[in-house]
Design a protein around this motif. Structure first.
Motif: not given
Ligand code: PHE
Length: 345
Positions: A174, A212, A214, A255, A309, A311
């Motif tokens: 992110s 990851q 995203e 979010t 978003a 991920g």
């Molecule tokens: N970045 C979050 C995680 O690593 C995952 C995510 C990304 C959740 C975008 C919501 C929106 O847990």
């Protein structure tokens, strides 16, 4: 009588087939060597003959003896040539070829490419960022207040550096979204992928380093329906149309509303197994609408724009897709494991 015997012997020698070394040795023993029976017996008989006949048959016998010798020499020469060429041949053309073993594409890269390919088709482009991040890009900009317990959700490796700002190994990609939002005006439609790090004990299900992928989409009038459609599109095209999908309410600081995306368990066909913890569902992604605070932090007007978003962990997707039971296999570099994915995609 002697004439008849000589004619028979002559025919015998002419028709004698020599196809191997063994046969050549027998031929030698029979017709060439000093103790050979064929000629010795006939020469014995010759001794008792009158001078005239002795001369005539003697000549005849000697010429046949020469023919036998010549035949022997010829075959011996031929055989030597063959074995000589066999010894000096540079290569045995009957051997199987020596295959070179080209490298293969790592299963995680194969999965990543497959996912990127799907999202490219609906307009996402790729964005990149560093693995060593600032606290701001990884946490603060994403609405994690200082000392907020939400930071505990992602056990972080901090880096001791003599700088004012804290450095860390990014705990999610992110941070790349923050970088992109800060430097671009909407519409923004990007994917970020790469390594992330968390202070987790290594086990069959968790690792301190994983990958990851995203996605981020910001535009005017982006709604939760757009997020759902995007996830449906991905899951159906990646896992197949029969997979069931559900959204579960969840919490992420960046979010609001937030959800976790589950799909029906591929391994047990939702009957219940260890992978889905007997629920029939497995979690594949986190998702939600970008919190207005995040947009403000990144200098995007939340009154004008909205966004979503999502991920996901690539190891998790790969484990489900290929039915791999242990996350550690991806980093052990065991060639027997890796070769199984040589021609998968
Ligand atoms: N970045 C979050 C995680 O690593 C995952 C995510 C990304 C959740 C975008 C919501 C929106 O847990």
């Amino acid at each position: 009588m002697l004439q008849k015997q000589i004619t028979t012997l002559e025919k015998e020698i002419a028709n004698y087939h020599i196809n191997s070394l063994e046969e050549l040795a027998i031929f030698k023993q029979k017709y060439i060597g000093k103790k050979n029976e064929a000629f010795t017996l006939l020469f014995e008989q010759l001794k008792k003959m009158p001078a005239e006949e002795k001369k005539h048959f003697g000549k005849l016998l000697n010429s046949i003896k020469n023919i036998a010798q010549e035949k022997y020499n010829q075959y011996e020469k031929q055989h030597n040539k063959q074995s000589l060429s066999a010894n000096s041949a540079p290569e045995d053309l009957t051997l199987p070829p020596a295959y070179s073993q080209p490298g293969t594409i790592h299963p995680l890269n194969q999965i990543t490419q497959k996912i990127i390919h799907l999202f490219r088709r609906i307009g996402f482009s790729l964005a990149d960022g560093p693995e060593i991040e600032s606290d701001w890009n990884n946490f603060s900009a994403l609405n994690f207040p200082q000392d907020h317990p939400a930071r505990e959700m992602q056990d972080t490796f901090f880096i001791a550096r003599p700088t004012k700002e804290k450095s860390l190994l990014r705990t999610h990609t992110s941070s790349v979204q923050v970088r992109t939002m800060q430097h671009n005006n909407p519409p923004i439609k990007i994917l970020s992928t790469g390594k992330v790090f968390r202070k987790e004990a290594i086990s069959a299900r968790t690792h301190c380093m994983f990958h990851q992928l995203e996605g981020l989409y910001i535009n005017d009038e982006v709604s939760f329906i757009d997020l759902k459609n995007t996830i449906f599109y991905f899951v159906e095209n990646f896992f197949g149309p029969k997979i069931k999908i559900r959204f579960r309410p969840s919490y992420f600081p960046f979010t609001e509303p937030s959800a976790e995306v589950d799909i029906s368990c591929l391994l047990c066909k939702s009957k219940g197994c260890a992978v889905c913890k007997h629920t029939g569902w497995v979690e594949i992604a986190g998702a939600g609408m970008i919190d207005p605070n995040v947009l403000t932090n990144c200098k995007i007007d939340p009154e004008k724009y909205t966004g979503f978003a999502f991920g996901m962990g690539i190891e998790r997707i790969a484990m489900l897709y290929y039915q791999i039971p242990d996350i550690r296999l991806f980093t052990q570099n065991d060639i027997r494991f890796l070769r199984q994915f040589a021609a998968k995609i």
